[in-house]
Design a protein around this motif. Sequence first.
Motif, PDB file in Angstrom:
ATOM      1  N   LEU A 312      41.036  77.267  78.037  1.00 27.34           N
ATOM      2  CA  LEU A 312      40.648  76.079  78.804  1.00 27.34           C
ATOM      3  C   LEU A 312      41.884  75.348  79.316  1.00 27.34           C
ATOM      4  CD1 LEU A 312      38.272  74.130  79.598  1.00 27.34           C
ATOM      5  CD2 LEU A 312      38.787  72.891  77.507  1.00 27.34           C
ATOM      6  N   TYR A 313      42.879  75.214  78.449  1.00 26.26           N
ATOM      7  CA  TYR A 313      44.109  74.551  78.870  1.00 26.26           C
ATOM      8  C   TYR A 313      44.805  75.337  79.981  1.00 26.26           C
ATOM      9  CZ  TYR A 313      43.772  71.386  74.864  1.00 26.26           C
ATOM     10  OH  TYR A 313      43.357  70.433  73.978  1.00 26.26           O
ATOM     11  N   GLU A 314      44.787  76.667  79.858  1.00 24.99           N
ATOM     12  CA  GLU A 314      45.400  77.486  80.921  1.00 24.99           C
ATOM     13  C   GLU A 314      44.726  77.206  82.263  1.00 24.99           C
ATOM     14  OE1 GLU A 314      45.760  81.721  80.421  1.00 24.99           O
ATOM     15  OE2 GLU A 314      46.314  81.511  78.313  1.00 24.99           O
ATOM     16  N   SER A 315      43.384  77.253  82.246  1.00 25.95           N
ATOM     17  CA  SER A 315      42.642  77.046  83.503  1.00 25.95           C
ATOM     18  C   SER A 315      42.862  75.643  84.038  1.00 25.95           C
ATOM     19  CB  SER A 315      41.145  77.258  83.277  1.00 25.95           C
ATOM     20  OG  SER A 315      40.918  78.546  82.827  1.00 25.95           O
ATOM     21  N   LEU A 316      42.834  74.668  83.116  1.00 29.09           N
ATOM     22  CA  LEU A 316      43.018  73.287  83.563  1.00 29.09           C
ATOM     23  C   LEU A 316      44.414  73.080  84.141  1.00 29.09           C
ATOM     24  CD1 LEU A 316      41.220  71.097  80.873  1.00 29.09           C
ATOM     25  CD2 LEU A 316      40.640  71.329  83.271  1.00 29.09           C
ATOM     26  N   ALA A 317      45.396  73.719  83.504  1.00 33.62           N
ATOM     27  CA  ALA A 317      46.771  73.554  83.995  1.00 33.62           C
ATOM     28  C   ALA A 317      46.883  74.072  85.427  1.00 33.62           C
ATOM     29  CB  ALA A 317      47.742  74.280  83.072  1.00 33.62           C
ATOM     30  N   ILE A 318      46.332  75.272  85.657  1.00 31.85           N
ATOM     31  CA  ILE A 318      46.375  75.824  87.028  1.00 31.85           C
ATOM     32  C   ILE A 318      45.509  74.979  87.952  1.00 31.85           C
ATOM     33  CG2 ILE A 318      45.748  77.794  88.472  1.00 31.85           C
ATOM     34  CD1 ILE A 318      46.374  79.625  86.196  1.00 31.85           C
ATOM     35  N   LEU A 381      34.609  79.728  85.393  1.00 29.02           N
ATOM     36  CA  LEU A 381      34.881  81.149  85.645  1.00 29.02           C
ATOM     37  C   LEU A 381      35.806  81.743  84.585  1.00 29.02           C
ATOM     38  CD1 LEU A 381      35.501  81.410  89.499  1.00 29.02           C
ATOM     39  CD2 LEU A 381      33.772  82.610  88.192  1.00 29.02           C
ATOM     40  N   SER A 382      36.708  80.928  84.070  1.00 30.77           N
ATOM     41  CA  SER A 382      37.722  81.475  83.157  1.00 30.77           C
ATOM     42  C   SER A 382      37.287  81.429  81.698  1.00 30.77           C
ATOM     43  CB  SER A 382      39.030  80.707  83.319  1.00 30.77           C
ATOM     44  OG  SER A 382      38.811  79.358  82.994  1.00 30.77           O
ATOM     45  N   ILE A 383      36.387  80.517  81.364  1.00 27.25           N
ATOM     46  CA  ILE A 383      36.022  80.343  79.962  1.00 27.25           C
ATOM     47  C   ILE A 383      35.101  81.468  79.478  1.00 27.25           C
ATOM     48  CG2 ILE A 383      34.604  78.884  78.462  1.00 27.25           C
ATOM     49  CD1 ILE A 383      37.441  77.989  78.719  1.00 27.25           C
ATOM     50  N   ALA A 389      35.753  87.802  74.939  1.00 27.73           N
ATOM     51  CA  ALA A 389      36.845  88.510  74.260  1.00 27.73           C
ATOM     52  C   ALA A 389      37.068  87.944  72.870  1.00 27.73           C
ATOM     53  CB  ALA A 389      38.120  88.397  75.089  1.00 27.73           C
ATOM     54  N   ALA A 390      36.938  86.613  72.741  1.00 25.10           N
ATOM     55  CA  ALA A 390      37.179  85.985  71.443  1.00 25.10           C
ATOM     56  C   ALA A 390      36.075  86.301  70.444  1.00 25.10           C
ATOM     57  CB  ALA A 390      37.313  84.474  71.624  1.00 25.10           C
ATOM     58  N   SER A 391      34.881  86.641  70.972  1.00 26.56           N
ATOM     59  CA  SER A 391      33.746  86.928  70.096  1.00 26.56           C
ATOM     60  C   SER A 391      33.776  88.365  69.590  1.00 26.56           C
ATOM     61  CB  SER A 391      32.419  86.690  70.849  1.00 26.56           C
ATOM     62  OG  SER A 391      32.389  85.392  71.367  1.00 26.56           O
ATOM     63  N   THR A 392      34.595  89.209  70.191  1.00 29.94           N
ATOM     64  CA  THR A 392      34.655  90.609  69.791  1.00 29.94           C
ATOM     65  C   THR A 392      35.475  90.739  68.505  1.00 29.94           C
ATOM     66  OG1 THR A 392      34.703  91.108  72.145  1.00 29.94           O
ATOM     67  CG2 THR A 392      35.163  92.936  70.653  1.00 29.94           C
ATOM     68  N   ASP A 393      35.107  91.702  67.677  1.00 32.71           N
ATOM     69  CA  ASP A 393      35.842  91.930  66.429  1.00 32.71           C
ATOM     70  C   ASP A 393      37.280  92.344  66.752  1.00 32.71           C
ATOM     71  OD1 ASP A 393      36.809  92.567  64.004  1.00 32.71           O
ATOM     72  OD2 ASP A 393      35.263  94.028  63.480  1.00 32.71           O
ATOM     73  N   PRO A 394      38.285  91.612  66.233  1.00 32.41           N
ATOM     74  CA  PRO A 394      39.692  91.929  66.557  1.00 32.41           C
ATOM     75  C   PRO A 394      40.039  93.376  66.222  1.00 32.41           C
ATOM     76  CG  PRO A 394      39.547  89.844  65.379  1.00 32.41           C
ATOM     77  CD  PRO A 394      38.180  90.416  65.364  1.00 32.41           C
ATOM     78  N   ALA A 395      39.491  93.892  65.136  1.00 34.27           N
ATOM     79  CA  ALA A 395      39.819  95.270  64.740  1.00 34.27           C
ATOM     80  C   ALA A 395      39.394  96.264  65.805  1.00 34.27           C
ATOM     81  CB  ALA A 395      39.144  95.586  63.411  1.00 34.27           C
ATOM     82  N   ASP A 396      38.215  96.012  66.404  1.00 33.94           N
ATOM     83  CA  ASP A 396      37.732  96.904  67.463  1.00 33.94           C
ATOM     84  C   ASP A 396      38.682  96.902  68.649  1.00 33.94           C
ATOM     85  OD1 ASP A 396      35.585  97.585  65.966  1.00 33.94           O
ATOM     86  OD2 ASP A 396      34.159  96.247  66.998  1.00 33.94           O
ATOM     87  N   VAL A 397      39.126  95.688  69.018  1.00 34.95           N
ATOM     88  CA  VAL A 397      40.039  95.586  70.169  1.00 34.95           C
ATOM     89  C   VAL A 397      41.354  96.288  69.865  1.00 34.95           C
ATOM     90  CG1 VAL A 397      41.266  93.991  71.686  1.00 34.95           C
ATOM     91  CG2 VAL A 397      38.979  93.416  70.872  1.00 34.95           C
ATOM     92  N   MET A 398      41.869  96.094  68.634  1.00 32.45           N
ATOM     93  CA  MET A 398      43.137  96.729  68.253  1.00 32.45           C
ATOM     94  C   MET A 398      43.034  98.251  68.320  1.00 32.45           C
ATOM     95  SD  MET A 398      45.280  94.326  67.499  1.00 32.45           S
ATOM     96  CE  MET A 398      45.466  92.677  66.875  1.00 32.45           C
ATOM     97  N   ARG A 399      41.865  98.738  67.931  1.00 33.94           N
ATOM     98  CA  ARG A 399      41.679 100.193  67.958  1.00 33.94           C
ATOM     99  C   ARG A 399      41.393 100.699  69.367  1.00 33.94           C
ATOM    100  NH1 ARG A 399      38.994  99.346  62.877  1.00 33.94           N
ATOM    101  NH2 ARG A 399      37.026  99.096  63.975  1.00 33.94           N
TER     102      ARG A 399
END
Lengths: 401, 116
Positions: A312-318, A381-383, A389-399
Motif C-alpha cells: 500500500l505504501y509503495e502504491s501510495l508513494a507512486i 489495482l496494486s493491493i 501473493a501474501a496469502s500463498t504458503d511461503p514454502a510453496d512459493v520458495m519451491r
Amino acid sequence: MSTSSSTSGILAYAIGSLARRRAKAIALGGGLAFAVALVAAVLFLSDALRSESDRARAAIPDVVVQRLVGGRPAMMHAGDVDLLTGIPSVRGVRARVWGYLFLPSLQGNVTIVGVPKNATGTTETSRLSEVQGTLAQGRVLTAGAHEMVTGAGLAKYLGISVGDMQGLPSANPDAHPLTLVGTFSSKVDLYAVDVLLCDEDDARALLMMPPGDATDLAVTVTNPAEARVIAKTILARLPGTRVIERDLLGRVYALAYGRRAGLVLAASIPALLALLVLAWDRVSGLGEGERREIATLRAVGWSTSDVLAAKLYESLAIGVLATAAGIVMAYAWVFLLGAPGLRATLVGWSVLYPEAPLTPMVDATQILGIALGVLAPFVGLSIVPAWRAASTDPADVMRGG
Amino acid sequence: MTDAAAHGAFDVALRRRAGLAVVAFVVAVALLAAIVVDARAKRAARALDQPVIDAVAHVLPTSDLALSGGARWLRAPSLEEPGAAFQDGPALPDPDPAGGIMAPPRAVWAAEVTRP
C-alpha cells in the motif's frame, strides 16, 4: 520483527523496494502523471473559460429579441421597439446595431458595434469613461467624428495606433474611414479583442444597415425574475422572433465548454485506457522476484497485513507523487504557459486570439476530487495481487509452486 | 562490525528512507496547497477588474468570449447558435458538437427554465 513491523520500518522497506525497481516505478509514475496532467488541464481550462463567460453575464441585457426569417436572423424594425416599451415591468428597450465585417487582411470577422447617441448628442459611452481602466490608450468616442475604439489585439493586427485613420473594407462606398481614438484594456481582452466600437451611424454605413433597422433589441426589466413572463409577452406581440433570456446564457456556457472539454477527454480515452491497461499489467503481474520477496517476508515473520501495508505504501508513494506532479504540470501548462497545444482545441480557432491570461478556478475540492479519482483505482489495482501473493504458503512459493 | 553496530546502521538507513518518503509527501502536498493559494490570489486580483468588465460588457452585444472571431456565426454562440442553419463548412469539425461525455453541472439543469 519489532522494527520491521513498525510503521516507519514498513514504510522504509516500501521505499527501498521502489528504489530497487526504480525503472518500473518511474515508468508507471511518469505515465500516471501525464494522464493526470491531461485530464486536469482540460478541467482547469474549461472551468476558467466558463467562469470568464459568466463574469460578464451580469452586465448584458435581461432579454434580447431577434427576428427570424426562414430560420435565419433578420433585422428588427423601428416599430418593434414601440410594441415592447408598453409591456409592464419593461424598463427600457434599446435597438442595437452590431454585426460582423470580414477583413480579408485578417482572414476573419471583426465585430462592429454601433454606439447610439443619447439625448445630448453624445455617444452612450459614459460608463466607459466613468470607470477607471476600461481603455488601455486614448479616450472614448465623440459622436459624429468618425472615430473608433477597438480591442488592443485588433489594432495591433491592423498595424494602427491611436490617432491613425483606417478605411475598412465595407461593400458600402459611403462608409467613412475611422480614426482610432482608443483601445480597450487588456483586462477585457477576452471579450473585446475583436470588437470595433464606433458611432451608430458609422456602424450602419459599414454594415449597410438601413436607418430604422436594428440587429436586435435589448430589453431591460425592472425585476429580472419576471424575465420569463416578459419573454412570453414579447413572443405574443412579435411572433416569429427569438427571445433569449440572460439567465439561460449560463446554461449555454456550461454546455459549450463542457462539451468541448468532453470532446477532448473522449479523444483522450484510448490513451488513458492504454495507460490503465499498462498499469494493470505492471502492478498486477507480480514477477517471480517480487513473489519470492513477499514469501521471504512471510517466512521471516511478517504478517499478511504487514505485507499489504508495504505494498500500500509503495502504491501510495507512486500515486501521490505522480498525481501531485500531474496536477502541478496541468496548472503550469494552462495558467503559466497558456495551454499550448490544448488551448486551440478547447477555445476555438480564431485568427485573433485574446492574449489575456485565464483566471484559475482551481480549489481544494477540485484537486481532492482529481486526486481521489486517480488514487483509489490505482491503489486498488496494486493491493489485490499483493494480497493474493501474501496469502500463498511461503514454502510453496520458495519451491516455485 | 559487530551485530549491534550493523543493526544500528540498518536502523539509520531505514529511518532515512522513511524520512525521505515523508519529505516527498510533504513537498507534494505543499505544491498542491501552493496551487490553491495561487489560484485564490489570481481570482481575487481578477475580481478587482469586475467594474471594468461590467462597463465594457455593457456596450458589447453579448458576454460571449472573443474566442472564435474567425469562425463566422460562432463569435456569439449564445445569440446565434440556436438558429444556426449550418456549421462553419462542409465536413469541418464541429467546434461545439451536440453531445459530450462530460455533462454540465447539475445546478445548471436545476436552474433551467423552459424556453417560452
